[in-house]
Scaffold this motif. Structure first.
Motif, short mmCIF file in Angstrom:
data_model
loop_
_atom_site.label_atom_id
_atom_site.label_comp_id
_atom_site.label_asym_id
_atom_site.label_seq_id
_atom_site.Cartn_x
_atom_site.Cartn_y
_atom_site.Cartn_z
N VAL A 311 0.83 -1.21 0.00
CA VAL A 311 0.00 0.00 0.00
C VAL A 311 0.86 1.25 0.00
CG1 VAL A 311 -1.75 1.29 1.25
CG2 VAL A 311 -1.90 -1.19 1.16
N CYS A 312 1.75 1.36 1.00
CA CYS A 312 2.56 2.56 1.09
C CYS A 312 3.73 2.53 0.10
CB CYS A 312 3.12 2.73 2.50
SG CYS A 312 1.93 2.41 3.79
N GLN A 313 4.04 1.33 -0.40
CA GLN A 313 5.16 1.13 -1.33
C GLN A 313 6.47 1.68 -0.77
OE1 GLN A 313 3.76 2.23 -5.28
NE2 GLN A 313 2.50 0.39 -5.17
N HIS A 314 6.70 1.43 0.51
CA HIS A 314 7.96 1.84 1.12
C HIS A 314 9.10 0.94 0.68
CE1 HIS A 314 5.79 3.95 4.70
NE2 HIS A 314 5.82 4.70 3.61
N SER A 315 10.31 1.44 0.84
CA SER A 315 11.49 0.64 0.50
C SER A 315 11.75 -0.37 1.62
CB SER A 315 12.70 1.54 0.35
OG SER A 315 13.00 2.10 1.61
N ASN A 316 12.52 -1.41 1.32
CA ASN A 316 12.88 -2.41 2.33
C ASN A 316 13.53 -1.76 3.54
OD1 ASN A 316 11.93 -4.25 0.61
ND2 ASN A 316 13.90 -5.24 0.14
N GLU A 317 14.41 -0.75 3.31
CA GLU A 317 15.12 -0.11 4.40
C GLU A 317 14.14 0.55 5.36
OE1 GLU A 317 15.96 0.21 1.21
OE2 GLU A 317 17.85 -0.91 1.25
N LYS A 318 13.16 1.27 4.78
CA LYS A 318 12.18 1.98 5.59
C LYS A 318 11.36 0.98 6.42
CE LYS A 318 9.01 5.62 6.04
NZ LYS A 318 8.70 5.38 7.45
#
Lengths: 353, 311
Positions: A311-318
């Protein structure tokens, strides 16, 4: 306050169990066969018994009947019909309160507060991101078989969509992610839910989630009466002396969510202490739901990760940082263990969809 | 549980009872009991068994059949045969005085008459079954599987339709003949259900299913899709021809004056109908997805059309 568990006899049987048996009987199933494995007979559910002291049943009884029903009745129509007829007539006073809510969001909040009276088998969790709202479903009574999971999800969807259509007049734009593979009876989804696979219906996802525009969720109804809602709620609180409004699993989930958020103590002992049990009692209670403590924590964290990912399409790091992983490779390993695929694979699959 | 089957046949049961008692009392008053050393038990056992079996046949006939001409014929034939056997059976225990010897002479007479009547009845039963088969024809194609029928309407369910569409796709691709699928949805069925109850809703669905079957050809197949939606398969048919059929169905459903229970008011239903031609290059899954899409589009179009008219 105590939460209701899988074997607690606190569910209003009239509401779900009897309607379910009635529907199945009209489709040619024998009531005693539907009740097989529940230690009940159809004569126990007769009017005479009901009159004595409103009949109650445990969530486990309901689940057994659902399983029997999925096997005995052809056509897979019952879950949808049960949901369609649920609101507002089956909900009594709560239905009246729901009818007078200010907007859909208000209705959902009421459903969450009165989980036992409304949707006793599922936990509902509402999340917001950007301009959309996401309603996440999770079992409130422990591990479910595939038949039960499909049946309950279909029932919930049909009831929610029925209520939305009833109050809004038309169905707004909705999207659904389902955590089971594509079913044979897709025609029921076409007609009852007006949803089409790969258009606004996605099977075989790792999360069971319903998407609606936030604007729609908080669009006020013109014909709601605040005073009627208050009266209905007051009447409920007078009549209803049952001490378990929400499920034990929901309570644990809420507690753990809070602990994860505050980066606090996640130990089993801490949790047991919070609820006033010994560690062994907590373990036994979870085992009666066919769950274990670490499994629940994993489930919560994996749902959070999946939500942030698709949903938020955050990066793996985040995501790794938000979930307090020490590094990304640890997160990737854990993610693979939870879902069977790496975060990148899931991201690709989701973009493809 | 079986009483609902016995009840309509009450008069036949009365006839059976009266006949059997008359025959028994008549023979016993006219004749005298045989001395026990003259009895042939082996013979009595055989004849008693036959009498009992014909009685069982009468029972099964009444259980499985509705009232009507064919049932009456079957019943009369079996009853006459039963009388013959009963007379024969009683004969074993009774000696008639000389002036009543005619009884022995006529005891075998009812049986042949009964058999002739039975033969006529069976002929009519055959004719009846042919009619029922003809009625079934439009709800069934080649293959019979009672597990796939829909309990509410008696039509086949969507699962059966999917199988048939699969076969039709293969056939169409091979023979290069198009086929058309039609979908039909009752408007405001939810409102009907809320107003009159779900039992009446189910009755309405059954009647609509029947009207659809009356309006299609023998090679076509009508099934219930889900809820208030039906689907019809027209093999070797272009959409132009199917449009004509759609019009026929729409027309006859518009004139279906459904009565709710014993209410005398007529209840007319409006429907949404759409059809689409396929040439065999799709999958069975796509066909139904496309049909649902088409249905949604048609509904939107109809609503716009209505809005315009109101304005």
């Amino acid at each position: 306050m105590k939460g209701y568990e899988r074997y607690d006899e606190v569910l209003d049987a009239q509401q779900l169990l009897l309607s379910l048996i009635d529907l199945a009987r009209q489709r040619g199933a024998h009531p005693d066969k539907l009740l097989k494995g529940t230690k009940l007979f159809s004569s126990d559910l007769s009017k005479k018994n009901l009159a004595k002291n409103g009949l109650t049943c445990s969530a486990n009884t309901l689940l057994t009947v659902i399983e029997n029903c999925s096997k005995l009745v052809q056509g897979n129509e019952i879950s949808f019909l049960l949901g369609k007829r649920y609101f507002p007539s089956q909900l009594g006073l709560l239905g009246q309160a729901l009818m007078n809510c200010r907007h859909l969001g208000d209705m959902l909040r009421l459903c969450q507060c009165f989980q036992l009276d409304c949707f006793p088998l599922m936990n509902l969790q509402l999340k917001h991101y950007n301009k959309n709202s996401y309603l996440i479903f999770q079992s409130a009574v422990g591990k479910l078989t595939k038949n039960q999971q499909v049946f309950i999800t279909e029932f919930m969807l049909s009831a929610l969509l029925g209520a939305i259509k009833y109050r809004c007049g038309v169905l707004p734009q909705l999207t659904m992610h389902l955590d089971y593979p594509e079913v044979q009876h897709i025609e029921q989804y076409h007609v009852h839910l007006n949803m089409k696979a790969n258009v606004n219906l996605h099977f075989d996802q790792q999360i069971c989630m319903f998407t609606i525009a936030s604007e729609q969720l908080y669009l006020p109804f013109n014909d709601s009466a605040m005073s009627l809602k208050t009266i209905a709620l007051e009447q409920i609180s007078q009549i209803d002396t049952r001490p378990y409004p929400i499920s034990f699993i929901q309570q644990i989930t809420n507690y753990l969510n809070q602990e994860i958020l505050e980066k606090d103590d996640l130990s089993q002992e801490g949790c047991a202490q919070h609820f006033g049990y010994s560690s062994a009692t907590l373990k036994r209670k979870l085992a009666s739901h066919q769950l274990n403590y670490q499994g629940i924590i994993d489930a919560i964290r994996s749902q959070q990760a999946i939500f942030q990912l698709i949903v938020c399409q955050h990066s793996n790091e985040k995501i790794a940082g938000d979930l307090y992983f020490n590094d990304v490779s640890n997160f990737r390993k854990a993610f693979k263990r939870w879902t069977g695929m790496t975060p990148n694979t899931m991201r690709e699959q989701h973009c493809f969809n | 549980m079986n009483t609902p089957f016995i009840k309509p046949h009450f008069h036949l049961l009365v006839i059976l009872f009266i006949t059997l008692t008359t025959v028994t009392t008549a023979t016993f008053t006219l004749g005298e009991l045989k001395p026990s050393n003259e009895l042939d038990y082996f013979d009595a056992l055989g004849e008693g068994g036959m009498t009992l079996m014909t009685l069982v046949w009468i029972g099964f006939t009444l259980l499985s059949r509705p009232t009507g001409k064919v049932t009456n014929w079957l019943f009369s034939g079996l009853l006459l045969m039963n009388i013959s056997m009963l007379l024969d059976f009683i004969d074993e225990f009774i000696i008639y005085p000389d002036n009543s010897a005619w009884l022995t002479a006529i005891e075998s007479l009812p049986a042949p008459v009964g058999m002739i009547i039975m033969s006529i009845a069976l002929y009519h039963w055959h004719r009846e079954q042919m009619t029922i088969n003809a009625q079934l024809r439009r709800t069934e194609r080649v293959y019979r599987d009672h597990n796939l029928t829909d309990f509410i309407t008696g039509l086949y369910s969507a699962k059966y339709m999917k199988q048939q569409i699969k076969h039709q796709l293969l056939y169409s691709k091979k023979s290069n003949k198009p086929f058309t699928v039609m979908m039909l949805d009752i408007r405001q069925f939810d409102q009907f259900n809320r107003q009159y109850g779900h039992q009446q809703g189910d009755n309405l669905l059954r009647e609509i299913g029947q009207v659809i079957t009356m309006n299609i050809r023998d090679q076509d197949l009508a099934c219930r899709y889900a809820s208030d939606r039906f689907v019809v398969l027209f093999p070797n048919t272009t959409s132009a021809l199917a449009d004509a059929f759609s019009w026929h169905i729409e027309n006859s459903l518009a004139n279906l004056a459904f009565k709710v229970g014993s209410d005398q008011r007529a209840n007319y239903q409006k429907i949404t109908i759409c059809s689409k031609e396929f040439d065999g290059n799709q999958s069975d899954y796509q066909v139904l997805e496309l049909m649902s899409q088409q249905m949604d589009n048609t509904k939107i179009k109809n609503n716009k059309h209505q809005d315009k008219r109101v304005a």
